[in-house]
Design a protein around this motif. Sequence first.
Motif, short mmCIF file in Angstrom:
data_model
loop_
_atom_site.label_atom_id
_atom_site.label_comp_id
_atom_site.label_asym_id
_atom_site.label_seq_id
_atom_site.Cartn_x
_atom_site.Cartn_y
_atom_site.Cartn_z
N GLU A 25 4.07 -89.88 88.27
CA GLU A 25 4.28 -88.84 87.25
C GLU A 25 4.86 -89.13 85.96
OE1 GLU A 25 8.45 -87.05 88.78
OE2 GLU A 25 6.59 -86.02 89.47
N ALA A 26 4.81 -88.57 84.89
CA ALA A 26 5.22 -88.86 83.58
C ALA A 26 6.66 -89.70 83.66
CB ALA A 26 5.13 -87.97 82.49
N ALA A 27 7.39 -89.25 84.45
CA ALA A 27 8.65 -89.70 84.45
C ALA A 27 8.87 -90.84 85.24
CB ALA A 27 9.73 -88.60 85.18
N GLY A 28 7.73 -91.23 85.73
CA GLY A 28 7.86 -92.60 86.52
C GLY A 28 7.73 -92.71 88.17
N LYS A 29 8.36 -91.27 88.71
CA LYS A 29 8.11 -91.23 90.24
C LYS A 29 6.69 -91.35 90.93
CE LYS A 29 8.64 -88.01 93.88
NZ LYS A 29 9.25 -86.39 94.10
N ARG A 30 6.44 -92.27 91.74
CA ARG A 30 5.52 -92.56 92.31
C ARG A 30 5.27 -91.95 93.63
NH1 ARG A 30 2.16 -96.51 90.87
NH2 ARG A 30 3.00 -97.98 89.44
N PHE A 31 4.18 -91.13 94.06
CA PHE A 31 3.83 -90.44 95.23
C PHE A 31 2.45 -90.50 95.68
CE2 PHE A 31 3.58 -87.63 91.70
CZ PHE A 31 2.39 -86.84 91.90
N GLU A 32 1.96 -90.15 96.95
CA GLU A 32 0.68 -89.98 97.27
C GLU A 32 0.12 -88.53 97.05
OE1 GLU A 32 -0.73 -91.83 101.14
OE2 GLU A 32 -0.86 -89.51 101.71
N ILE A 33 -1.02 -88.35 96.72
CA ILE A 33 -1.69 -87.17 96.59
C ILE A 33 -2.82 -87.31 97.79
CG2 ILE A 33 -3.37 -86.05 95.28
CD1 ILE A 33 -2.06 -86.72 92.74
N ARG A 34 -3.05 -86.18 98.41
CA ARG A 34 -3.93 -86.03 99.33
C ARG A 34 -4.69 -84.61 99.06
NH1 ARG A 34 -3.25 -86.83 105.61
NH2 ARG A 34 -2.71 -88.47 104.59
N ILE A 35 -6.17 -84.63 98.63
CA ILE A 35 -6.90 -83.50 98.45
C ILE A 35 -7.63 -83.06 99.63
CG2 ILE A 35 -8.81 -82.54 96.86
CD1 ILE A 35 -7.93 -85.36 95.00
N ARG A 36 -7.30 -82.04 100.20
CA ARG A 36 -8.18 -81.46 101.38
C ARG A 36 -8.74 -80.14 101.14
NH1 ARG A 36 -4.04 -82.33 106.27
NH2 ARG A 36 -5.96 -83.06 107.35
N ILE A 37 -10.13 -80.15 101.32
CA ILE A 37 -10.81 -78.86 101.48
C ILE A 37 -11.43 -78.64 102.68
CG2 ILE A 37 -12.81 -77.63 100.26
CD1 ILE A 37 -12.33 -79.33 97.84
N ASP A 38 -11.14 -77.26 103.33
CA ASP A 38 -11.50 -77.18 104.66
C ASP A 38 -13.19 -76.44 104.49
OD1 ASP A 38 -9.21 -77.55 105.53
OD2 ASP A 38 -8.42 -75.50 105.67
N ALA A 39 -13.70 -76.52 105.48
CA ALA A 39 -15.20 -76.12 105.38
C ALA A 39 -15.21 -74.54 104.93
CB ALA A 39 -15.75 -76.29 106.76
N PRO A 40 -16.36 -74.19 104.35
CA PRO A 40 -16.16 -72.85 104.01
C PRO A 40 -16.48 -71.96 105.26
CG PRO A 40 -17.79 -74.22 102.95
CD PRO A 40 -17.30 -75.15 103.76
N ARG A 41 -15.88 -70.68 105.03
CA ARG A 41 -15.68 -69.61 106.25
C ARG A 41 -16.05 -68.25 105.46
NH1 ARG A 41 -13.45 -71.22 110.79
NH2 ARG A 41 -12.43 -73.39 110.98
N PRO A 42 -16.83 -67.56 106.54
CA PRO A 42 -17.53 -66.29 105.78
C PRO A 42 -15.92 -65.48 106.08
CG PRO A 42 -18.37 -66.80 108.15
CD PRO A 42 -17.73 -67.96 107.48
N GLN A 43 -15.96 -64.40 105.27
CA GLN A 43 -14.97 -63.49 105.30
C GLN A 43 -15.55 -62.01 105.84
OE1 GLN A 43 -11.62 -64.28 104.72
NE2 GLN A 43 -12.70 -66.33 104.91
#
Length: 106
Positions: A13-31
Amino acid sequence: MDPFIERQLDAKEAAGKRFEIRIRIDAPRPQPDGDWTCRLSITHLFEPPRGLFGVDSWQAMQHSLQIAFSTLEDFVRHGGQLFHKGSQTLVSPADLFMPTAVPRRI
């Protein structure tokens, strides 16, 4: 639930803190109402996971990918940096996503 698609990145981040990002998208499901939904989560940036809707599975997945792109783009616009997992190689949100329109061959 296991994700349908997933990507891991390192971030600072801009302030210098490091971290891991995990992007997760589940399978599409009908509603029940006929729409479709995909649950999207991006650790530290888009939590808790939320369902993104579409008129069909294609549109629900497209909305999820567009929100993921916009979220990462906003993080970078505010001084954040993204890196390929386990490296110091910078990556931009545009590098991570296909263009929204593929040029037609003539």
